[in-house]
Design an enzyme around this catalytic site. Sequence first.
Site, PDB file in Angstrom:
ATOM      1  N   THR A  35      63.679   7.815  95.852  1.00  0.00           N
ATOM      2  CA  THR A  35      64.756   6.863  95.578  1.00  0.00           C
ATOM      3  C   THR A  35      66.132   7.394  95.967  1.00  0.00           C
ATOM      4  O   THR A  35      67.070   6.612  96.110  1.00  0.00           O
ATOM      5  CB  THR A  35      64.792   6.496  94.080  1.00  0.00           C
ATOM      6  N   CYS A  39      68.432  12.141  87.891  1.00  0.00           N
ATOM      7  CA  CYS A  39      68.386  11.646  86.515  1.00  0.00           C
ATOM      8  C   CYS A  39      68.457  12.782  85.504  1.00  0.00           C
ATOM      9  O   CYS A  39      68.211  13.957  85.819  1.00  0.00           O
ATOM     10  CB  CYS A  39      67.082  10.879  86.270  1.00  0.00           C
ATOM     11  N   CYS A  43      65.791  10.140  80.862  1.00  0.00           N
ATOM     12  CA  CYS A  43      65.803   8.829  81.512  1.00  0.00           C
ATOM     13  C   CYS A  43      64.539   8.048  81.153  1.00  0.00           C
ATOM     14  O   CYS A  43      63.424   8.581  81.184  1.00  0.00           O
ATOM     15  CB  CYS A  43      65.907   8.987  83.029  1.00  0.00           C
ATOM     16  N   ARG A  46      60.188   4.875  84.721  1.00  0.00           N
ATOM     17  CA  ARG A  46      58.837   5.389  84.904  1.00  0.00           C
ATOM     18  C   ARG A  46      58.878   6.801  85.482  1.00  0.00           C
ATOM     19  O   ARG A  46      59.610   7.067  86.433  1.00  0.00           O
ATOM     20  CB  ARG A  46      58.061   4.456  85.843  1.00  0.00           C
ATOM     21  N   ARG A  68      72.243  10.679  94.411  1.00  0.00           N
ATOM     22  CA  ARG A  68      73.256   9.903  93.706  1.00  0.00           C
ATOM     23  C   ARG A  68      72.884   9.805  92.224  1.00  0.00           C
ATOM     24  O   ARG A  68      71.686   9.766  91.894  1.00  0.00           O
ATOM     25  CB  ARG A  68      73.383   8.489  94.279  1.00  0.00           C
ATOM     26  N   CYS A  70      71.917   8.400  88.625  1.00  0.00           N
ATOM     27  CA  CYS A  70      71.199   7.232  88.136  1.00  0.00           C
ATOM     28  C   CYS A  70      72.139   6.330  87.353  1.00  0.00           C
ATOM     29  O   CYS A  70      72.920   6.803  86.517  1.00  0.00           O
ATOM     30  CB  CYS A  70      70.034   7.691  87.256  1.00  0.00           C
ATOM     31  N   CYS A  73      70.299   6.142  83.280  1.00  0.00           N
ATOM     32  CA  CYS A  73      70.454   7.233  82.299  1.00  0.00           C
ATOM     33  C   CYS A  73      71.840   7.857  82.361  1.00  0.00           C
ATOM     34  O   CYS A  73      72.260   8.536  81.427  1.00  0.00           O
ATOM     35  CB  CYS A  73      69.387   8.309  82.510  1.00  0.00           C
ATOM     36  N   ASP A 462      84.210  39.414  56.350  1.00  0.00           N
ATOM     37  CA  ASP A 462      83.788  38.276  55.546  1.00  0.00           C
ATOM     38  C   ASP A 462      82.714  38.674  54.528  1.00  0.00           C
ATOM     39  O   ASP A 462      81.714  39.306  54.874  1.00  0.00           O
ATOM     40  CB  ASP A 462      83.241  37.195  56.481  1.00  0.00           C
TER      41      ASP A 462
END
Length: 520
Positions: A35, A39, A43, A46, A68, A70, A73, A462
């Site tokens: 694609t 992501c 995400c 699928r 690029r 998503c 998400c 402390d």
Amino acid sequence: MSNRTHSTFDDACYLALKARDARFDGCFFTGITSTGIYCRPVCRVRTPKRENCRFFHHAAQAEQAGFRPCLRCRPELAPATQAGAVPAWSMQDASSILALQAARLMDVSADNTLVSGNVAALAQRLGISDRHLRRIFEAQFGVSPLQYLQTRRLLCAKQLLTDTRLPAAQVAHMSGFASVRRFNAAFVGHYGLNPTQLRRTGAASVQSGQPASIQVRLAYRPPYDVTAMLQFLETRQIAGVEQVTQTPQQQSIARTLRVSQGQQVVTGWLIARFDQAHCRVILTVSDTLGDVLPQVMAAVRRLLDLDADPSAINQVLHDAFPDADGLRLPGTVDGFELAVRAVLGQQISVAAARTLCARLVARFGDPVSTPIAGLNRLFPSATTLAAASGDALGQLGIVRQRQAAIQALARAVAEQGLSLHAGADLAQTQAALLALPGIGDWTTQYISMRALGWPDALVAGDVALQKALGVRDQPQPARAAQAASQAWQPWRSYAVIRAWAGLPTAAPPKATPTPLSLSI
């Protein structure tokens, strides 16, 4: 990295991706070759086939490889990697640590020269040449400093465009772009989209139920003990400035805020509401803070420690504190405010320190209008407290020693000789604090822990910490605590918070010459 190590990393990432494990959100990104997008591991699309996945440690690496972000998400919402949490300096790993420090400065620095992408200025800050900085940065991250910064800018702009109705020109400026033309060109070149195409139908600058406000989302990695964080902040909240709400319907903190941007000072209010079901915080900000929205978002992330990596921290601290895996390091939205509160909290109970802070705010804090009942004051500015007389402070019940400390601290900040933010130089800032009257090692370490966001600060004097380490009865417990705490590096600030959380809930301790662990 060897092929075997690389394969092991990829295999682990794919398992986390299939499980949509929020614990790894922001720890890696998945580039999907079929694609061309990348992501977060959470995400909800699928799960892609293993052979179509490439895994990257940083978003900048994914974008450099041509992927690029998503649109579902939204990688810009992922928690940041904790680049500042590095081990102690050594010659063996000095280059790696320098690269991590450079990334940390680009992530959190308030220095405009660094935000503008001046690599030479960043290199000078680190004490190295810009050529060496580029070399070690590319070796560590696989991208150049400018590519890293460009991705950071684009993702910041992407979130502002998606979640708000701020004008595109304003978003470009707020994200660090010199011009709208460069902003548009960078967006089209990297994402193949015009910036306005990212606008989501229904996103608005005015949110339902809050007049003239802006709303954005901030993610975090589980586990996160929200109740413990808000209890810590609620115990220390100052009337008129802060308001913590813990009900079955809402867990949130609201407060007033002053932000400086160059010569400009803007004021307003914010509400940070936890959405535990989705591991995120819904941040609502008054429109008066719109011009400094990225700074406000970063400040809230530091206040609530949203970028912490619990997996790395718990790997070191779980055995010593097995019931505290979800505890975070409470920060601050204003380093000067935190420092003044630390001074006022010296050697007295939290309740007494809250009273002094409330008096200080009522006397010297500027009024501010908010839609939240009870929130109507800003914490006093450094300029205001620098001009305050000792008599005026004394009338509030502040003893002479702390009067002098507050005045000296305020002058140092007002004259810009002292910076108290997460991008400040740790060693220089600690030395400057120790040089001020009335500020010792305990207060300096506490300020480093919460105002500078340093994960390895240690308040060795402390009492609670000494008890947790089993050195309280030794002749020199502070020195013994330093030695015994080495196993907790580089997360000793988190160990301190866990030691404090282990204290029995009893009446507040009385004033004592020994520094108290429960500072304001």
